[in-house]
Design an enzyme around this catalytic site. Structure first.
Site, PDB file in Angstrom:
ATOM      1  N   VAL A  12       0.949  -1.114   0.015  1.00 40.21           N
ATOM      2  CA  VAL A  12      -0.063  -0.099  -0.001  1.00 40.21           C
ATOM      3  C   VAL A  12       0.817   1.324   0.008  1.00 40.21           C
ATOM      4  O   VAL A  12       0.595   2.193  -0.923  1.00 40.21           O
ATOM      5  CB  VAL A  12      -1.038   0.260   1.173  1.00 40.21           C
ATOM      6  N   ASP A  30       9.990   3.133   6.734  1.00 37.54           N
ATOM      7  CA  ASP A  30       9.805   1.622   7.015  1.00 37.54           C
ATOM      8  C   ASP A  30      10.849   1.337   7.738  1.00 37.54           C
ATOM      9  O   ASP A  30      11.852   1.747   8.119  1.00 37.54           O
ATOM     10  CB  ASP A  30      10.233   0.737   5.765  1.00 37.54           C
ATOM     11  N   ARG A  35      14.439  -3.539   3.452  1.00 35.54           N
ATOM     12  CA  ARG A  35      13.635  -2.903   2.668  1.00 35.54           C
ATOM     13  C   ARG A  35      14.010  -1.502   2.208  1.00 35.54           C
ATOM     14  O   ARG A  35      13.982  -1.336   1.090  1.00 35.54           O
ATOM     15  CB  ARG A  35      12.319  -2.989   3.454  1.00 35.54           C
ATOM     16  N   THR A  91      -2.550  -4.009   9.577  1.00 33.55           N
ATOM     17  CA  THR A  91      -3.641  -4.247  10.661  1.00 33.55           C
ATOM     18  C   THR A  91      -4.113  -5.630  10.781  1.00 33.55           C
ATOM     19  O   THR A  91      -5.166  -6.022  10.289  1.00 33.55           O
ATOM     20  CB  THR A  91      -4.857  -3.331  10.787  1.00 33.55           C
ATOM     21  N   THR A 126      -6.557  -0.572   7.545  1.00 33.49           N
ATOM     22  CA  THR A 126      -7.866  -0.900   7.748  1.00 33.49           C
ATOM     23  C   THR A 126      -8.214  -0.970   9.009  1.00 33.49           C
ATOM     24  O   THR A 126      -7.346  -1.648   9.918  1.00 33.49           O
ATOM     25  CB  THR A 126      -8.349  -2.301   6.949  1.00 33.49           C
ATOM     26  N   CYS A 266      -6.839  -8.776   3.472  1.00 33.36           N
ATOM     27  CA  CYS A 266      -8.004  -7.859   3.488  1.00 33.36           C
ATOM     28  C   CYS A 266      -9.233  -8.859   3.602  1.00 33.36           C
ATOM     29  O   CYS A 266      -9.733  -8.652   4.856  1.00 33.36           O
ATOM     30  CB  CYS A 266      -8.287  -7.210   2.210  1.00 33.36           C
ATOM     31  N   ARG A 337       0.645 -13.404   2.610  1.00 29.43           N
ATOM     32  CA  ARG A 337       0.189 -12.740   3.819  1.00 29.43           C
ATOM     33  C   ARG A 337      -1.039 -13.431   4.092  1.00 29.43           C
ATOM     34  O   ARG A 337      -1.827 -13.448   3.472  1.00 29.43           O
ATOM     35  CB  ARG A 337       0.048 -11.323   4.067  1.00 29.43           C
TER      36      ARG A 337
END
Length: 430
Positions: A12, A30, A35, A91, A126, A266, A337
């Site tokens: 995202v 981050d 990364r 989240t 979220t 999600c 994920r």
């Protein structure tokens, strides 16, 4: 445009940071130093960013002396130079399917320490309705010593990134926006309008914006649970679910949902956030949680079905070898994920089956770190015609024309979860 720091540089945060970079100075923050190093070298392991765009924004930052462009950092001190903070941290849910707000709280505490007069914190992660104002804002006030809606402001604009989708991208999906005051809401809406070509929708409150995100994925989850339940029923009837859906789909208003494993960051997570809030308020959400129960049962059903098919073919189950094709939560995407393929892996192992996993899209090292399971290459899997069963779990393009005969023993079971293989080659599909 004010300078923007995007907290979290994953699926995202990175596309969002790169979209703003041509307009202003953008810091991609981050906590993963590896990364950050990769991003500053124009390497994106998520494959969400176009490499040329990443290179160009890094170059723009260098040529403009930081006035515009993109740079990544893991230094909290670097955040002090920015005025708008956009939070895109994960989240997830915990082992009890309750919201795990630890990453969100940690990011918020960090921002509270650098918050200044007039700053704006926008959340994209979220959450359940009310979380921004009930959980995050008090942390910001406590850490900063500033007063909400007097000294600093907040907003919420739910992310709508679809990992792996190169058509429906950040800028081509309408963006819901909101702010903690009418003036800040308009400012935040205007900020996103500079990058979202599809336009924006200004919600009347932060809670409305939060709720809109939660129900988007809860709705999909419930719809998919319906066709998954149909698959369980039609298996007992003895008919093919895909055939039934194809016939029903000839009606103009029939919704074309497909059965399958429902994982990812999600759809299999967000409904629990909404359910959490409902329970807090004294309401038990029957439909939402029943959908979750059905979808979470699919892996066990597939494992049991494969075992039954093996028994019918007189294949010894205990000690047999199975190959699962695909471990990511969707096709042509490296995102693993919350993949429900691991539920299938564990269920087969419970039956005494030795299971190998193949996925050309997944990062083997990252997968090991997350699940403590090794991936093997497709080339290694093809050596020896060793498998008693094969399950196609993810319809990666590399699997669509695969030679199954190079993978299986003479007597074997092939189960096609995605319904994409030639029907003459499979024993069953979901």
């Amino acid at each position: 445009m004010k300078k923007i720091a995007v907290i979290g540089q994953g699926y995202v945060g990175l596309p969002l940071a790169l979209a703003f970079a041509p307009h202003t100075q953008v810091l991609g923050f981050d906590i993963d130093e590896a990364r950050v190093g990769e991003l500053n070298s124009a390497i994106d392991r998520t494959k969400e960013a176009d490499q040329e765009t990443l290179k160009a924004t890094l170059q723009l930052h260098a040529e403009s002396a930081g006035a515009r462009g993109y740079a990544a950092s893991s230094s909290e001190e670097d955040l002090r130079a920015f005025s708008i903070y956009i939070v895109t941290v994960p989240t997830p849910i915990d082992e009890f399917n309750a919201p795990d707000l630890r990453p969100l709280r940690a990011a918020t505490r960090m921002l509270g320490k650098v918050l200044k007069q007039g700053d704006i914190v926008i959340y994209e992660s979220t959450v359940y309705p009310g979380c921004t104002e009930e959980v995050c804002v008090p942390i910001l006030e406590q850490e900063s010593g500033l007063q909400f809606n007097t000294d600093f402001f907040a907003g919420y604009s739910p992310e709508r990134i679809n990992p792996g989708d190169k058509v429906n991208t950040l800028t081509t999906i309408k963006k819901v926006t909101s702010g903690s005051t009418p003036e800040i809401a308009l400012a935040i809406d205007g900020l996103y309008k500079t990058i979202i070509t599809a336009g924006t929708h200004l919600a009347p409150s932060i809670k409305v914006a939060e709720a809109s995100k939660a129900i988007e994925n809860a709705q999909r989850d419930v719809n998919i649970s319906f066709v998954n339940e149909l698959a369980l029923i039609f298996d007992r009837v003895g008919i093919d679910t895909q055939d039934v859906l194809k016939a029903a789909g000839t009606k103009f208003n029939f919704l074309p949902y497909k059965p399958g494993l429902v994982g990812g960051h999600c759809i299999s997570v967000d409904p629990y956030y909404l359910a959490h809030k409902a329970v807090q308020l004294g309401y038990h959400p029957n439909v939402i949680l029943s959908g979750r129960r059905v979808n979470d049962s699919v892996a066990e059903f597939i494992a049991s079905k494969v075992v039954k098919l093996m028994i019918r073919k007189d294949i010894a189950v205990k000690g047999s070898r199975a190959l699962i094709l695909g471990v990511t939560f969707k096709e042509n995407c490296p995102d693993t994920r919350n993949t429900k393929v691991m539920d299938l892996f564990n269920a087969l192992q419970d039956f005494g089956v030795e299971v190998d996993l193949v996925d050309p899209w997944a990062d083997a090292n990252a997968f090991w770190l997350e699940y403590a399971v090794n991936l093997i290459s497709l080339e290694n899997a093809m050596n020896g015609n060793a498998y008693d069963s094969i399950i196609l779990a993810v319809s990666h393009q590399e699997f669509l024309s695969i030679d199954l005969s190079a993978l299986v023993k003479e007597k074997a079971v092939v189960f096609d979860i995605k319904g994409v293989l030639d029907r003459s080659l499979v024993d069953a599909r979901l």
